[in-house]
Design a protein around this motif. Structure first.
Motif, PDB file in Angstrom:
ATOM      1  N   ILE A   1      66.543 112.522  61.274  1.00  0.00           N
ATOM      2  CA  ILE A   1      67.808 112.143  61.901  1.00  0.00           C
ATOM      3  C   ILE A   1      68.974 112.981  61.392  1.00  0.00           C
ATOM      4  N   VAL A   2      68.753 113.734  60.329  1.00  0.00           N
ATOM      5  CA  VAL A   2      69.817 114.622  59.848  1.00  0.00           C
ATOM      6  C   VAL A   2      70.163 115.684  60.890  1.00  0.00           C
TER       7      VAL A   2
ATOM      8  N   ARG B   1      67.757 119.608  59.255  1.00  0.00           N
ATOM      9  CA  ARG B   1      69.052 120.213  58.928  1.00  0.00           C
ATOM     10  C   ARG B   1      68.842 121.181  57.777  1.00  0.00           C
TER      11      ARG B   1
ATOM     12  N   LEU C   1      76.393 115.794  65.618  1.00  0.00           N
ATOM     13  CA  LEU C   1      77.572 114.937  65.744  1.00  0.00           C
ATOM     14  C   LEU C   1      78.746 115.518  64.962  1.00  0.00           C
ATOM     15  N   GLU C   2      78.462 115.964  63.782  1.00  0.00           N
ATOM     16  CA  GLU C   2      79.493 116.576  62.940  1.00  0.00           C
ATOM     17  C   GLU C   2      80.076 117.810  63.628  1.00  0.00           C
TER      18      GLU C   2
ATOM     19  N   GLU D   1      72.684 114.041  63.029  1.00  0.00           N
ATOM     20  CA  GLU D   1      73.934 113.903  62.284  1.00  0.00           C
ATOM     21  C   GLU D   1      74.709 115.214  62.229  1.00  0.00           C
ATOM     22  N   LYS D   2      74.011 116.329  62.087  1.00  0.00           N
ATOM     23  CA  LYS D   2      74.675 117.629  62.049  1.00  0.00           C
ATOM     24  C   LYS D   2      75.322 117.950  63.397  1.00  0.00           C
TER      25      LYS D   2
ATOM     26  N   LEU E   1      78.249 106.565  61.206  1.00  0.00           N
ATOM     27  CA  LEU E   1      79.023 107.799  61.343  1.00  0.00           C
ATOM     28  C   LEU E   1      80.169 107.639  62.335  1.00  0.00           C
TER      29      LEU E   1
ATOM     30  N   ARG F   1      72.363 104.285  62.153  1.00  0.00           N
ATOM     31  CA  ARG F   1      72.816 105.519  61.508  1.00  0.00           C
ATOM     32  C   ARG F   1      74.012 106.118  62.247  1.00  0.00           C
ATOM     33  N   CYS F   2      73.966 106.074  63.568  1.00  0.00           N
ATOM     34  CA  CYS F   2      75.083 106.595  64.361  1.00  0.00           C
ATOM     35  C   CYS F   2      76.338 105.749  64.143  1.00  0.00           C
TER      36      CYS F   2
END
Length: 556
Positions: free
Chosen positions: A357-358, A502, A364-365, A361-362, A399, A395-396
């Protein structure tokens, strides 16, 4: 479950004139290519240019995997869902390349019950735009070689002829060729090669041009070679731009089709996403924004390629301001990024999901760096478990990103209701503050490093000796202010397709820089990326056939 082509063949389509009427177009605005597809005359763009723009939604995705993410399917399904809710909406997509269609990737019309149709036509020749691009490109290549043959009046150095030919098919045997063999009447022998049509600068120009005259001017700026004393030679120097524009006079007009649920769709242009800028045409996008309240479009491959180029190239060069991003993710793809084997993706694996899931996350960042709000679309597969979906949502949420379930593949527009409602809420409550990632006036190397560090997460960048030489040359020629178009593997945030999730502590290697003066950017080719793909061991073409009655089978 039925195949995509079976679903498409059973669809009840409206005549394209009825679809056009849904967005305020008249019979005289259409140039028919049969009953279910038409081109839109460019005079319509002038007629509606004073209208206010609708909202612009970009659909992008995490890095693609063999598990599939469903970016185009989500784009189509979201458009269908918005239409079902009574909203004025339409969709803008790229045209598919024959190379991937017959190779391994498949078509570009969506899937399941969220497809643009007629699917067979869209994936096979369509309205001939790609053939026009191929012909215009190769006309310029032929005029270059003819100038060399006819006494070389421009003083071109044959060793510095940089304009290759193109073909819209994956054919690795043409990557490196020798031209002009046979004798004095057969041309000047020199090394060259072929790229795939969707990597052509002419394709990029088609998709960035504002109108036919802008397209002609841009074609004239294409640099094809250098003289013995180092001066660039352009298509205008060869008097080729007018003939190229003539070949592209119909291709520059947007194509109108529909979805399975009759939502209007513009499908126009198709630059490769991991080589070129990967977006449909500016003309189609701008026209769609004038004709509807909400335009849903997509950018190719993962957000590190597609979204970055949509924002930094298409939006920058065309003056577009996106309102919202939809980031497509699947539990299967995230598990793959976490190390799960392709054969095990249907099995619940929360540990692999936690590792993978990283990647989400990347992305999204990254999108946040452009000032555009984002919603995560969870494209649900039948094997996904409630615990896996809940994990992604949690997780989302941590963030600050909203998630919405998408089941458009199996349920069409009805399966996109949750996503459509989230999109509408975001459009009303969260204004965008869009800005490109970097200043176009920055040095070329700095722009490349900015993308590699900020978007990919690299520690740094190295350039080959050849790339360094090209960088100095382009800066000396006055091209330092052009944005950069990164050519990189789609499978990883890095330039190594084997680094999933990631990646950290890696360096991006730029092996070649190419000037696309007509398109208005500099291409940085990284890693082992190919501008002419090859076919896989078992091409998709091997499973395709046609019956005596014309019925097609095996096309996805």
């Amino acid at each position: 479950m039925k195949t995509d082509i079976q679903i498409a063949q059973e669809a009840k389509l409206k005549r394209i004139g009825e679809v056009a009427a849904m967005i305020g177009l008249e019979e005289t605005d259409l140039e028919y290519y049969g009953p279910y597809k038409a081109k839109i005359g460019l005079d319509v763009c002038q007629r509606v240019k004073e209208r206010p723009n609708g909202k612009l939604i970009l659909v992008t995705a995490i890095n693609p995997t063999p598990a599939g993410e469903g970016k185009t399917t989500t784009t189509v399904g979201l458009g269908q869902a918005l239409t079902q809710m009574g909203r004025s909406a339409m969709i803008a997509l790229r045209e598919p390349s024959l190379g991937p269609c017959f190779g391994i990737k498949g078509g570009a019309a969506g899937g399941g019950y969220a497809q643009a149709v007629p699917m067979e036509d869209i994936n096979l020749h369509f309205t001939g735009d790609f053939h026009a691009v191929t012909s215009a490109h190769n006309l310029l290549a032929a005029m270059l070689d003819n100038s060399l043959q006819q006494g070389n009046p421009l003083g071109i150095d044959p060793r510095r002829a940089v304009f290759r030919r193109v073909l819209d098919m994956n054919d690795r045997a043409l990557r490196h060729v020798v031209l002009g063999l046979g004798g004095r009447a057969d041309g000047i022998p020199r090394e060259s090669g072929f790229d795939i049509t969707v990597a052509s600068e002419v394709m990029a120009i088609l998709c960035l041009a504002e109108d036919l005259m802008d397209l002609k001017d841009r074609c004239g700026r294409i640099v094809v070679a250098y003289t013995y004393d180092g001066r660039p030679v352009t298509a205008s120097d060869l008097s080729a731009a007018g003939a190229m524009a003539l070949l592209l006079k119909d291709a520059v007009k947007p194509n109108l089709v529909q979805t399975l649920e009759n939502t209007p769709v513009f499908i126009h242009g198709g630059p490769f996403a991991n080589i070129a800028h990967g977006c449909n045409s500016v003309i189609a996008t701008k026209l769609g924004l004038k004709l509807t309240d909400i335009l849903v479009t997509e950018a190719g491959f993962g957000a590190d390629l597609g979204a970055e180029k949509f924002f930094d190239l298409k939006c920058r060069l065309a003056g577009l301001r996106p309102d919202l991003t939809v980031l497509v993710a699947t539990a299967r793809a995230l598990k793959y990024n976490g190390g799960a084997a392709s054969s095990d993706l249907a099995v619940e694996d929360l540990s692999a999901l936690a590792r993978g899931i990283v990647n989400l996350e990347k992305h999204l960042e990254n999108i946040g760096k452009f000032g555009v709000p984002v919603i995560v679309a969870l494209n649900r597969f039948p094997s996904d478990t409630e615990r896996e979906l809940a994990f992604i949502r949690e997780r989302c949420a941590a963030l600050g990103a909203e998630t919405a379930l998408s089941e458009v593949f199996t349920r069409g527009g009805a399966g996109g209701a949750e996503l459509a409602e989230a999109v509408l809420r975001a459009l009303e409550s969260t204004p965008a503050d869009f800005h490109p990632l970097y200043d176009a006036a920055a040095p070329i190397r700095e722009k490349i490093e900015t993308v590699c560090r900020e978007i990919y997460g690299a520690d740094g960048v190295t350039l080959s000796k050849e790339a360094e030489a090209s960088l100095r040359q382009y800066e000396a020629e006055g091209h330092a202010g052009l944005p950069v178009c990164m050519a990189k593997t789609q499978y990883s945030l890095s330039d190594d397709p084997g680094l999933l999730g990631r990646p950290e502590h890696f360096t991006v290697h730029v092996r070649e820089l190419r000037l696309a003066a007509g398109a208005g950017f500099i291409v940085a080719i990284t890693g082992a990326i190919m501008t002419m793909p090859g076919l896989p061991k078992k091409p998709a073409a091997a499973g395709m056939d046609i019956a005596p009655d014309g019925r097609i089978t095996g096309l996805f």
